[in-house]
Design an enzyme around this catalytic site. Structure first.
Site: not given
Length: 493
Positions: A258-261, A284, A374, A378
């Site tokens: 996934g996205v992020g820190n 993704e 948010n 995905g």
């Protein structure tokens, strides 16, 4: 065919009140910027004249401030799907001003094709090149661009000189047939290709070309702190243990992240551990950390829908395209997030939770069950179909006043049947093969912060016995204590 060169203002004038508008891109990467800004300005002027102007917006994922931000501030969005991260958009959604449909990203393109949302009036596509015979070469994010380009009555091309033409060959544009004619997607390893380098359209659909030179509105992430570093190490050590005992093949399996820190910290830890072999990714979004892992030889190949990287990193990729051309491919979201391919490849999915309950259900979208943060993105496309599904998060937030481990999630995006592993900085809860009560004990002992463990044991103790014990009158006591007293510690069981 020679296309007319038009201004962003002229392009925006083609967008009328009530239109369904589709965009290219996935995150701010590949998303149009100049035309959507001008649509916002047009909305502002029309509203000042007392005229109605709102559109429905369909994208690959989130966009940048030039789209979701300005259109939210100008009250120009009636309906939006499938995902966003913009603060102003979030405020408008939670105030009930925008009808927001939080969807699995792999569903967006196909549900447009199925006609679930009506016709698509206009599409706006960011490209680095477009040919006279209708070949469109999209930029750093694909998203639902192929479906938008095919379904929209008319198209506007935002030709962005900030993206280099050397990226030709980086994309794999493939659109599956709709049922009952759909066939298997011919991707059997992350580097396989199924389609073409470009989107083909009827040139007569293109209203005009808007020439711009605007970098992506890339989002920055903070450097890993002690907590996120520990989470990353815990994930890496878990995977190494599973590899050593033969669960994960010694050649490893493709990763989805996934996205992020937290995601960046996890990938960093995997790259730093010599026990982890060089791996591939089928995901993704690719972030800066993955590009660095490629340079170091830790990541052999990355399949994605978006290069959601800093502008500096993106330019470095363009400048070193000979190195990256056989290590990257950009696909439409329904291919990058395809459940069929995720299960076939045996992905290890790694995503972030907002909160998890003691039975392994995960909330990744809603604060206290009602306020959208948010969107699901995905994550479920991969989680439900992964070889191993992992969720991670810090055990506490807001200085310890919020526990990420609760008796019952206030909103559920990923249920206990899909979540294999839960990881915080406290440790790892391996939920595979466990009954609900066994999962609860494992999560409390290994993932909950020490300050909250006794509270959670107290809840489990008072719960009515059954296959999944709960005390319904107390299930949200921690959330209620937070709402009324500002601290989950003050919950009483």
């Amino acid at each position: 065919m020679s296309y007319p060169r038009i201004s962003a203002e002229q392009a925006a004038s083609y967008v009328k009140n009530g239109f369904n508008v589709g965009l290219s891109g996935f995150t701010p990467a590949g998303t149009p910027k100049a035309v959507t800004r001008q649509i916002g300005q047009m909305a502002h002027e029309l509203h000042e004249q007392g005229k109605e102007f709102k559109i429905s917006l369909f994208t690959g994922a989130s966009t940048g401030d030039s789209c979701d931000g300005i259109l939210s501030r100008e009250h120009a969005i009636k309906y939006r799907a499938p995902y966003t991260t913009n603060k102003d958009f979030r405020t408008a959604v939670n105030a009930g001003e925008i009808a927001y449909n939080d969807m699995h990203l792999s569903h967006m393109a196909q549900e447009l094709r199925y006609g679930f949302f009506g016709k698509l009036d206009i599409g706006i596509i960011e490209a680095f090149d477009v040919t006279d015979d209708g070949k469109i070469y999209v930029t750093a994010g694909v998203g639902i661009a192929p479906t938008v380009a095919r379904l929209a009555d008319k198209l506007i091309i935002e030709l962005n000189a900030a993206h280099a033409r050397c990226a030709k060959g980086l994309h794999d544009i493939y659109e599956p047939l709709d049922p009952p004619y759909r066939r298997e997607i011919p991707i059997f390893k992350p580097s396989d290709r199924a389609g073409k380098e470009y989107i083909q359209v009827d040139p007569s659909k293109i209203l005009g070309i808007v020439e711009v030179n605007i970098p992506d509105e890339a989002r920055g992430f903070t450097e890993p702190d002690e907590v996120t570093q520990q989470i990353g190490q815990n994930v890496a050590q878990f995977l190494i243990r599973d590899m050593k005992r033969g669960i994960i093949p010694s050649s490893f399996l493709p990763l989805q992240s996934g996205v992020g820190n937290v995601a960046n910290a996890v990938l960093g830890a995997l790259g730093q551990d010599p026990s982890v072999p060089a791996f591939e990714m089928y995901t993704e979004v690719i972030q800066d950390s993955v590009i660095e892992l490629m340079r170091q030889g830790h990541c052999k190949f990355g399949s994605t829908s978006s290069l959601s990287v800093s502008n500096e990193t993106l330019q470095s990729v363009y400048e070193d395209m000979n190195f990256f051309k056989d290590k990257l491919v950009l696909r439409p979201t329904e291919i990058s997030n395809s459940p069929e391919i995720a299960r076939r490849l045996g992905l290890i999915s790694m995503n972030t939770a907002l909160e998890a309950d003691i039975y392994g259900n995960v909330n990744s979208t809603h604060v206290s069950g009602v306020k959208m943060m948010n969107g699901i993105g995905g994550s479920a496309d991969f989680t439900r179909n992964a070889f191993i599904s992992i969720f991670s998060c810090p055990s506490v937030a807001k200085g310890g006043k919020i526990s990420a481990i609760v008796p019952m999630c206030s909103h559920i995006d990923h249920n206990e049947h899909s979540v294999n592993i839960l990881i915080t900085e406290q440790g790892v809860a391996d939920l595979r093969g466990k009954s609900p009560v066994e999962r609860a004990k494992c999560i409390i002992e290994n993932c909950a912060h020490p300050d909250y463990r006794q509270l959670l044991w107290d809840y489990l103790k008072i719960s009515l016995k059954g296959q999944t014990p709960h005390a319904l009158q107390k299930a949200f006591a921690m959330h209620i204590a937070l709402a009324e007293k500002g601290d989950m510690h003050l919950a009483e069981f």
